[in-house]
Design an enzyme around this catalytic site. Structure first.
Site, short mmCIF file in Angstrom:
data_model
loop_
_atom_site.label_atom_id
_atom_site.label_comp_id
_atom_site.label_asym_id
_atom_site.label_seq_id
_atom_site.Cartn_x
_atom_site.Cartn_y
_atom_site.Cartn_z
N ILE A 89 6.49 8.51 54.33
CA ILE A 89 6.90 10.00 53.51
C ILE A 89 5.02 10.80 54.71
CG2 ILE A 89 5.80 9.21 51.53
CD1 ILE A 89 6.33 11.60 50.30
N SER A 90 4.95 11.91 54.79
CA SER A 90 4.23 12.32 55.94
C SER A 90 3.06 13.18 54.73
CB SER A 90 4.81 13.98 56.27
OG SER A 90 5.35 13.51 57.36
N GLN A 91 1.48 13.14 54.93
CA GLN A 91 0.12 13.42 54.10
C GLN A 91 0.19 14.93 53.64
OE1 GLN A 91 -2.58 14.19 57.21
NE2 GLN A 91 -3.97 14.04 55.81
N ARG A 108 5.51 15.04 43.49
CA ARG A 108 5.69 13.43 44.89
C ARG A 108 5.75 12.19 44.98
NH1 ARG A 108 3.37 13.74 50.50
NH2 ARG A 108 2.28 12.06 51.10
N PHE A 153 3.99 11.03 64.01
CA PHE A 153 6.05 10.79 63.54
C PHE A 153 5.74 9.49 63.67
CE2 PHE A 153 4.07 14.93 62.11
CZ PHE A 153 5.03 15.36 60.02
#
Ligand code: SAH
Length: 215
Positions: A62-64, A36, A204
């Site tokens: 970038i999402s959790q 990541r 989002f």
């Protein structure tokens, strides 16, 4: 891949994912493995494995890790799947999927993000990901049908072309709702019948384009 982040990834998976109920072995294996920190970029290196979304520039995120895990698990990914992703962003979600499925097709509207993501796929050794710069609200008609479709930007509803480009028994996962708050929607096509279920609340960035938000 052995890198200095193995322990941080292990902790991320144990504390942020397993403790919160993520159980899919393929998802956990992929998230233990995908670097990541490479996708998060140099400015986020220290927080790459933290329990939060990260800024990747161009007003995108970038999402959790937990959100990536929930969406991937809801998609019920299998090793024979061809998956379409709308919203390449950093490329992290595509990399997680690419470790589990046969092939990932990912569409991004911002060219510079797509280019950066492609470099990262090469750097991390992912070679089953196809990228395209386009308005993803229209899907990727020449590669359809897809077994699974994941939308990683929010829209008022799932754009119709995506439902058309989903194969029989296919699954779509997408954040659907208002501009600043949504819920994950899982759509399953079963013998021509569409079943919908709603899952965790989420926030989002907007899906912009012909069949998304205007701006
Ligand atoms: N999946 C990404 C996070 C995506 S953030 C990751 O793992 O990092 C949402 C992305 O959707 C942004 O990069 C944004 O530019 C993109 N996006 C928004 N509208 C789009 C559209 N119509 N077509 C393709 N990409 C879109």
């Amino acid at each position: 891949m052995v890198d200095n982040y193995v322990d941080l990834r292990e902790e991320m998976v144990n504390v942020q994912l397993i403790r919160r109920g993520i159980a899919d072995a393929g998802v956990l294996r992929a998230m233990r493995h995908v670097p990541r920190h490479i996708f998060a970029g140099p400015s986020n290196r220290d927080s790459a494995y933290a329990d939060m979304a990260l800024d990747i520039g161009m007003h995108q995120t970038i999402s959790q890790p937990y959100m990536v895990a929930v969406m991937t698990e809801l998609l019920e990914p299998s090793m024979t799947d061809r998956v379409l992703e709308i919203g390449t962003g950093s490329g992290y979600q595509a990399a997680v999927l690419s470790e589990i499925v046969l092939k990932v097709y990912t569409v991004e509207r911002i060219e510079s993000l797509s280019e950066q993501a492609q470099k990262k796929f090469a750097e991390a050794g992912y070679n089953n990901i196809c990228v395209k710069v386009a308005d993803g609200t229209l899907g990727w008609p020449t590669e359809a049908p897809f077994d699974k479709i994941i939308v990683t930007a929010a829209a008022p509803d799932i754009p119709a072309p995506l439902i058309e480009q989903l194969g029989p028994e296919g699954i779509i996962v997408a954040p659907v709702g208002q501009r600043h708050s949504q819920q994950l929607l899982k759509l399953v096509k079963r013998g021509g019948v569409i079943e919908k279920s709603y899952h965790v609340p989420c926030v989002f960035v907007p899906l912009l384009g012909r069949l998304g938000w205007d701006s």
